[in-house]
Design a protein around this motif. Sequence first.
Motif, short mmCIF file in Angstrom:
data_model
loop_
_atom_site.label_atom_id
_atom_site.label_comp_id
_atom_site.label_asym_id
_atom_site.label_seq_id
_atom_site.Cartn_x
_atom_site.Cartn_y
_atom_site.Cartn_z
N VAL A 1 74.11 20.73 70.27
CA VAL A 1 72.81 21.16 70.75
C VAL A 1 72.91 21.48 72.24
O VAL A 1 73.47 20.70 73.02
N GLY A 2 72.39 22.64 72.62
CA GLY A 2 72.48 23.11 73.99
C GLY A 2 73.51 24.21 74.17
O GLY A 2 73.50 24.90 75.20
N ASP A 3 74.39 24.38 73.20
CA ASP A 3 75.43 25.40 73.30
C ASP A 3 74.84 26.81 73.29
O ASP A 3 73.89 27.10 72.54
N LEU A 4 75.43 27.69 74.07
CA LEU A 4 75.17 29.12 73.97
C LEU A 4 76.15 29.70 72.97
O LEU A 4 77.37 29.49 73.09
N VAL A 5 75.64 30.42 71.98
CA VAL A 5 76.49 30.91 70.90
C VAL A 5 76.18 32.36 70.58
O VAL A 5 75.08 32.86 70.83
N GLN A 6 77.20 33.02 70.01
CA GLN A 6 77.00 34.36 69.46
C GLN A 6 76.80 34.21 67.96
O GLN A 6 77.60 33.56 67.29
N VAL A 7 75.75 34.82 67.46
CA VAL A 7 75.39 34.70 66.05
C VAL A 7 75.50 36.05 65.35
O VAL A 7 75.07 37.07 65.89
N GLN A 8 76.08 36.03 64.17
CA GLN A 8 76.08 37.20 63.29
C GLN A 8 75.02 36.96 62.22
O GLN A 8 75.15 36.06 61.39
N GLY A 9 73.94 37.73 62.30
CA GLY A 9 72.87 37.57 61.34
C GLY A 9 73.29 38.01 59.94
O GLY A 9 74.11 38.91 59.77
N LEU B 1 65.73 33.70 58.22
CA LEU B 1 66.74 34.17 59.16
C LEU B 1 67.94 33.24 59.09
O LEU B 1 67.84 32.05 59.39
N GLU B 2 69.07 33.77 58.68
CA GLU B 2 70.30 32.99 58.58
C GLU B 2 71.42 33.72 59.28
O GLU B 2 71.35 34.94 59.53
N GLY B 3 72.48 32.98 59.62
CA GLY B 3 73.58 33.62 60.30
C GLY B 3 74.81 32.74 60.40
O GLY B 3 74.79 31.56 60.03
N ASN B 4 75.88 33.32 60.89
CA ASN B 4 77.13 32.61 61.16
C ASN B 4 77.35 32.53 62.66
O ASN B 4 77.07 33.50 63.38
N ILE B 5 77.82 31.40 63.12
CA ILE B 5 78.16 31.25 64.53
C ILE B 5 79.56 31.81 64.74
O ILE B 5 80.54 31.27 64.23
N MET B 6 79.63 32.92 65.48
CA MET B 6 80.91 33.60 65.67
C MET B 6 81.69 33.01 66.84
O MET B 6 82.92 32.91 66.79
N ARG B 7 80.96 32.63 67.90
CA ARG B 7 81.64 32.11 69.10
C ARG B 7 80.73 31.13 69.83
O ARG B 7 79.52 31.34 69.93
N VAL B 8 81.35 30.08 70.36
CA VAL B 8 80.65 29.12 71.21
C VAL B 8 81.16 29.31 72.63
O VAL B 8 82.37 29.23 72.89
N GLU B 9 80.25 29.59 73.56
CA GLU B 9 80.63 29.86 74.94
C GLU B 9 81.06 28.56 75.65
O GLU B 9 80.66 27.46 75.26
#
Length: 320
Positions: free
Chosen positions: A53-61, A69-77
């Motif tokens: 919790v608190g992470d900035l992430v890139q999401v693929q919807g 709304l669902e998605g995959n977490i592609m990258r955690v900054e």
Amino acid sequence: MKEKKTNELYCMGRVSGSSGAAYMVTADDGRVFRCRSFPGTESGNPDASLVAVGDLVQVQGIQTGTEALEGNIMRVEPRTSALVRKRDPRRNRSREKQQVIASNIELLVPVVSAYEPPLSTRLIDRYLVFAESEQLPILIVVNKIELDKGGRTREQMAVYHELGYQVCYVSVHEKTGIDELAEVLAGKISAFSGHSGVGKSSLINLMTGCDLKTSATSFKTRKGVHTTSNATMHSLPGGGFVIDTPGIREFSLADITRENLRFYFREFLSLMPECGFSSCTHTVEPHCAVRRAAEQEMIDAGRYESYLLLFDALDEGDRV
């Protein structure tokens, strides 16, 4: 959110909650996605929890054919800061060395209570050591101050005022000190942490209008009963966010060693050059200025005792 392919949508967001293997991610435009990580998820934080919790992430919807709304977490900054506990990589499937409780926090807020459960200055000192090691601003919150009829709690907290730490006294029951606390938190990402039963969730309910589950202290043990099982992030009316973390019974100090512990007690710093040895541990060495100051009551005896307890605990793998 921008469209990359016909059936693939990408956006940046912040992890605002977790439930099992799923994570709630609040996108920059306010939409909330239910997401999962997968073996291909990239991480900018090796040897630590993949997602927190608190992470900035890139999401693929993912287009589900419904309004969900669902998605995959592609990258955690990469994280700028994190509230962590040590983990034994031999005893967890991910082999991580650190469990991240909350990330990218700008203010650490240990919450203690004046009574039920009783005030723990030892726990406060552990949080202060962690904050000093991470150069993380800290605000100590003392709840249930209405129970401090004789002023004993404020006497115990006097040493922290003298050391320059910010302390806020509040009462959920009487709704006092809440406005002052909200003013300090405004515009920041803050993490509330502490033992169960001290009132973390109740405070957040008052400030945010949320309805987080709470419970009373156990009459039998005088300790808090766990009500928050996962960290959750909530927006504040005055701007910023507050993270409610699970109640802890033990707070381990990641990356703190016997060699560097002495640097995280700020009252030691001006005395250290007067010690007879540059590597003085302030425990048994002759001509130790810190130990002499403790004996002469120039520094607080309770704080020095906390130092000794932490020093011994680190030798035993930090298990206090």
